[in-house]
Motif scaffolding. Structure first.
Motif, PDB file in Angstrom:
ATOM      1  N   ALA A   1      30.300 -41.988 104.001  1.00  0.00           N
ATOM      2  CA  ALA A   1      28.774 -41.900 103.413  1.00  0.00           C
ATOM      3  C   ALA A   1      28.822 -41.739 101.711  1.00  0.00           C
ATOM      4  CB  ALA A   1      28.193 -40.759 103.747  1.00  0.00           C
ATOM      5  N   ARG A   2      30.148 -41.215 101.191  1.00  0.00           N
ATOM      6  CA  ARG A   2      30.222 -41.078  99.857  1.00  0.00           C
ATOM      7  C   ARG A   2      30.462 -42.711  99.356  1.00  0.00           C
ATOM      8  NH1 ARG A   2      31.624 -37.246  95.867  1.00  0.00           N
ATOM      9  NH2 ARG A   2      31.478 -35.628  97.262  1.00  0.00           N
ATOM     10  N   VAL A   3      31.065 -43.407  99.735  1.00  0.00           N
ATOM     11  CA  VAL A   3      31.341 -44.771  99.328  1.00  0.00           C
ATOM     12  C   VAL A   3      30.115 -45.336  99.276  1.00  0.00           C
ATOM     13  CG1 VAL A   3      32.326 -47.139  99.961  1.00  0.00           C
ATOM     14  CG2 VAL A   3      33.567 -45.235 100.130  1.00  0.00           C
ATOM     15  N   GLU A   4      29.262 -45.424 100.333  1.00  0.00           N
ATOM     16  CA  GLU A   4      27.875 -45.960 100.339  1.00  0.00           C
ATOM     17  C   GLU A   4      26.884 -45.577  99.319  1.00  0.00           C
ATOM     18  OE1 GLU A   4      26.609 -45.137 104.361  1.00  0.00           O
ATOM     19  OE2 GLU A   4      28.400 -46.283 105.125  1.00  0.00           O
ATOM     20  N   ARG A   5      26.978 -44.232  98.906  1.00  0.00           N
ATOM     21  CA  ARG A   5      26.268 -43.706  97.773  1.00  0.00           C
ATOM     22  C   ARG A   5      26.460 -44.173  96.424  1.00  0.00           C
ATOM     23  NH1 ARG A   5      25.500 -37.328  98.106  1.00  0.00           N
ATOM     24  NH2 ARG A   5      23.764 -37.897  96.699  1.00  0.00           N
ATOM     25  N   TYR A   6      28.012 -44.279  96.259  1.00  0.00           N
ATOM     26  CA  TYR A   6      28.427 -44.868  94.998  1.00  0.00           C
ATOM     27  C   TYR A   6      27.933 -46.410  94.871  1.00  0.00           C
ATOM     28  CZ  TYR A   6      31.590 -40.959  94.520  1.00  0.00           C
ATOM     29  OH  TYR A   6      32.217 -39.818  94.334  1.00  0.00           O
ATOM     30  N   LEU A   7      27.831 -46.909  95.973  1.00  0.00           N
ATOM     31  CA  LEU A   7      27.664 -48.531  95.914  1.00  0.00           C
ATOM     32  C   LEU A   7      26.184 -48.427  95.408  1.00  0.00           C
ATOM     33  CD1 LEU A   7      29.384 -49.861  98.767  1.00  0.00           C
ATOM     34  CD2 LEU A   7      29.873 -50.461  96.437  1.00  0.00           C
ATOM     35  N   GLU A   8      25.078 -47.608  96.047  1.00  0.00           N
ATOM     36  CA  GLU A   8      23.728 -47.301  95.858  1.00  0.00           C
ATOM     37  C   GLU A   8      23.512 -47.146  94.410  1.00  0.00           C
ATOM     38  OE1 GLU A   8      22.733 -44.690  98.882  1.00  0.00           O
ATOM     39  OE2 GLU A   8      22.703 -46.050 100.499  1.00  0.00           O
ATOM     40  N   ARG A   9      24.274 -46.243  93.899  1.00  0.00           N
ATOM     41  CA  ARG A   9      24.175 -46.038  92.554  1.00  0.00           C
ATOM     42  C   ARG A   9      24.398 -46.937  91.514  1.00  0.00           C
ATOM     43  NH1 ARG A   9      24.312 -41.163  89.516  1.00  0.00           N
ATOM     44  NH2 ARG A   9      23.106 -40.342  91.355  1.00  0.00           N
ATOM     45  N   ALA A  10      25.441 -47.735  91.971  1.00  0.00           N
ATOM     46  CA  ALA A  10      25.863 -48.773  90.907  1.00  0.00           C
ATOM     47  C   ALA A  10      24.596 -50.043  90.988  1.00  0.00           C
ATOM     48  CB  ALA A  10      27.085 -49.587  91.761  1.00  0.00           C
ATOM     49  N   ASP A  11      24.093 -50.224  92.356  1.00  0.00           N
ATOM     50  CA  ASP A  11      22.984 -51.140  92.678  1.00  0.00           C
ATOM     51  C   ASP A  11      21.771 -50.625  91.775  1.00  0.00           C
ATOM     52  OD1 ASP A  11      21.717 -53.339  93.648  1.00  0.00           O
ATOM     53  OD2 ASP A  11      20.723 -52.226  95.324  1.00  0.00           O
ATOM     54  N   GLU A  12      21.351 -49.397  91.727  1.00  0.00           N
ATOM     55  CA  GLU A  12      20.300 -48.772  91.024  1.00  0.00           C
ATOM     56  C   GLU A  12      20.467 -48.962  89.314  1.00  0.00           C
ATOM     57  OE1 GLU A  12      20.535 -44.477  92.029  1.00  0.00           O
ATOM     58  OE2 GLU A  12      19.641 -44.956  94.020  1.00  0.00           O
ATOM     59  N   ILE A  13      21.665 -48.819  89.058  1.00  0.00           N
ATOM     60  CA  ILE A  13      21.929 -48.930  87.340  1.00  0.00           C
ATOM     61  C   ILE A  13      21.682 -50.323  87.099  1.00  0.00           C
ATOM     62  CG2 ILE A  13      23.716 -49.018  85.839  1.00  0.00           C
ATOM     63  CD1 ILE A  13      24.879 -46.698  87.113  1.00  0.00           C
ATOM     64  N   LEU A  14      22.268 -51.328  87.877  1.00  0.00           N
ATOM     65  CA  LEU A  14      22.154 -52.819  87.473  1.00  0.00           C
ATOM     66  C   LEU A  14      20.282 -53.273  87.792  1.00  0.00           C
ATOM     67  CD1 LEU A  14      24.998 -54.579  89.328  1.00  0.00           C
ATOM     68  CD2 LEU A  14      24.536 -54.266  86.952  1.00  0.00           C
ATOM     69  N   ARG A  15      19.709 -52.614  88.637  1.00  0.00           N
ATOM     70  CA  ARG A  15      18.161 -53.101  88.860  1.00  0.00           C
ATOM     71  C   ARG A  15      17.548 -52.380  87.784  1.00  0.00           C
ATOM     72  NH1 ARG A  15      16.854 -54.956  93.662  1.00  0.00           N
ATOM     73  NH2 ARG A  15      18.392 -54.746  95.376  1.00  0.00           N
ATOM     74  N   ALA A  16      17.968 -51.339  87.166  1.00  0.00           N
ATOM     75  CA  ALA A  16      17.246 -50.797  85.981  1.00  0.00           C
ATOM     76  C   ALA A  16      17.575 -51.035  84.616  1.00  0.00           C
ATOM     77  CB  ALA A  16      17.305 -49.111  86.052  1.00  0.00           C
ATOM     78  N   ALA A  17      18.623 -52.155  84.460  1.00  0.00           N
ATOM     79  CA  ALA A  17      19.099 -52.516  83.372  1.00  0.00           C
ATOM     80  C   ALA A  17      17.904 -53.527  82.726  1.00  0.00           C
ATOM     81  CB  ALA A  17      20.497 -52.961  83.419  1.00  0.00           C
TER      82      ALA A  17
END
Length: 343
Positions: free
Chosen positions: A327-343
């Motif tokens: 689950a931690r792996v999946e949350r890290y990926l979601e955080r990376a996705d959030e950062i890119l979408r907000a950039a």
């Protein structure tokens, strides 16, 4: 005597007695309960002395990730430089001795801030001193003259970020235990938008943080440890990677289970960023890309831990359940996705 994982006591003790005459047998081996990769032992001798032994994992080994001779070479090359490292004592590449290659190095005494408990006695001034020393150490690392220390041939100098993207995607693929479509999509997005480097290639540690350094009694940097991910690359990527370890008290998602910088006496991430920029002379452009890349890469690394644990490897690390790691792996990926979408 009690068996210690990764230690073949009789042949290893005989070899150590010959290679390190200043450290007489019998030996006591203690597996350090930290880290999820190479195994680290504190070896105590009959004379009251001690040194450190490092070897690869016993099982589920990835050759490119556990190159012990490379670690030994890097620290040996940095001896006497502006980057403090333990003294290298002995190298063995005969698997008959202990089942795999290993090396021995000086045990540097001091503080290793692995968790909040380790920071309990630290005042605001001590936390600021430790933080400043840590940042200064990384700046000095990035300024090492590769030719002068004999490490110019350690790795390719060009296309570091592209190589990192390929390396970690490949590692995940080789150890694949499940499908992670977001990991693959993020890899494509990051690979299509790699920024131009801001500075010349430099020596980068790859995992520079409080957990991998020793601080002296005055909270100054006295040794940098765990060089298994060191290469030649982008200093900005190396620093941003370290910045992502810098958890704040209110953070709900962190890279460490109990980050020492959650102690409110430590400076905030923004202050750390500003201090690195001031000391390095760099203004970090494309910060969002580097942050997203770091979260994606950490997801790849933790996914590798997840795969190795499924195969029976554990190192000396304290770990969560397999389900929580996944689950931690999946949350890290979601955080990376959030950062890119907000950039």
């Amino acid at each position: 005597m009690t068996e210690v994982k990764g230690i073949d006591r009789e042949p290893l003790s005989a070899w150590l007695a010959q290679a390190l005459p200043g450290h007489p047998p019998p030996y006591h081996f203690e597996l350090v309960a930290a880290g999820g990769s190479n195994l680290t032992y504190i070896v105590s001798d009959a004379g009251g002395g001690a040194f450190v032994l490092r070897r690869p994992p016993v099982r589920a080994r990835i050759a490119t990730a556990h190159d012990m001779q490379r670690e030994y070479r890097i620290m040996g090359a940095l001896a006497g430089s502006a980057v403090p490292v333990p003294e290298m004592l002995a190298w063995c590449d005969d698997p008959a001795v202990n089942g795999a290659e290993f090396y021995c190095m000086e045990k540097v005494d001091g503080h290793i801030l692995r968790d909040i408990a380790a920071t309990g006695s630290m005042s605001v001034a001590a936390c600021e001193r430790a933080s400043g020393s840590l940042i200064e150490g990384q700046v000095r690392l990035h300024r090492v003259d590769l030719e002068a220390v004999g490490l110019a041939d350690l790795a390719r100098h060009e296309h570091y970020l592209e190589r990192q993207l390929k390396r970690w995607a490949t590692q995940v693929e080789k150890g694949r235990t499940r499908d992670l479509p977001l990991l693959e999509r993020l890899h494509r997005v990051l690979a299509a938008s790699v920024p131009e480097p801001q500075t010349a290639p430099a020596l980068v540690h790859g995992d520079y943080r409080f957990d991998n350094v020793v601080l002296d009694s005055g909270w100054n940097l006295s040794a940098v440890l765990d060089w298994e991910l060191c290469t030649i690359g982008d200093p900005v990527a190396d620093f941003v990677w370290s910045l992502c370890y810098w958890a704040e008290p209110e953070d709900s998602l962190t890279w460490l289970m109990d980050p020492p910088t959650r102690n409110p006496n430590f400076p905030r991430r923004q202050a750390v960023l500003e201090a690195y920029q001031a000391r390095s002379g760099l203004t970090l452009r494309h910060l969002d890309w580097y942050l997203a890349f770091s979260w994606w890469k950490q997801a790849c690394i933790v996914e590798g831990v997840y795969a190795r644990l499924q195969q029976g490897a554990s190192g000396g690390m304290k770990v969560e359940s397999l389900e929580r790691i996944a689950a931690r792996v999946e949350r890290y990926l979601e955080r990376a996705d959030e950062i890119l979408r907000a950039a």
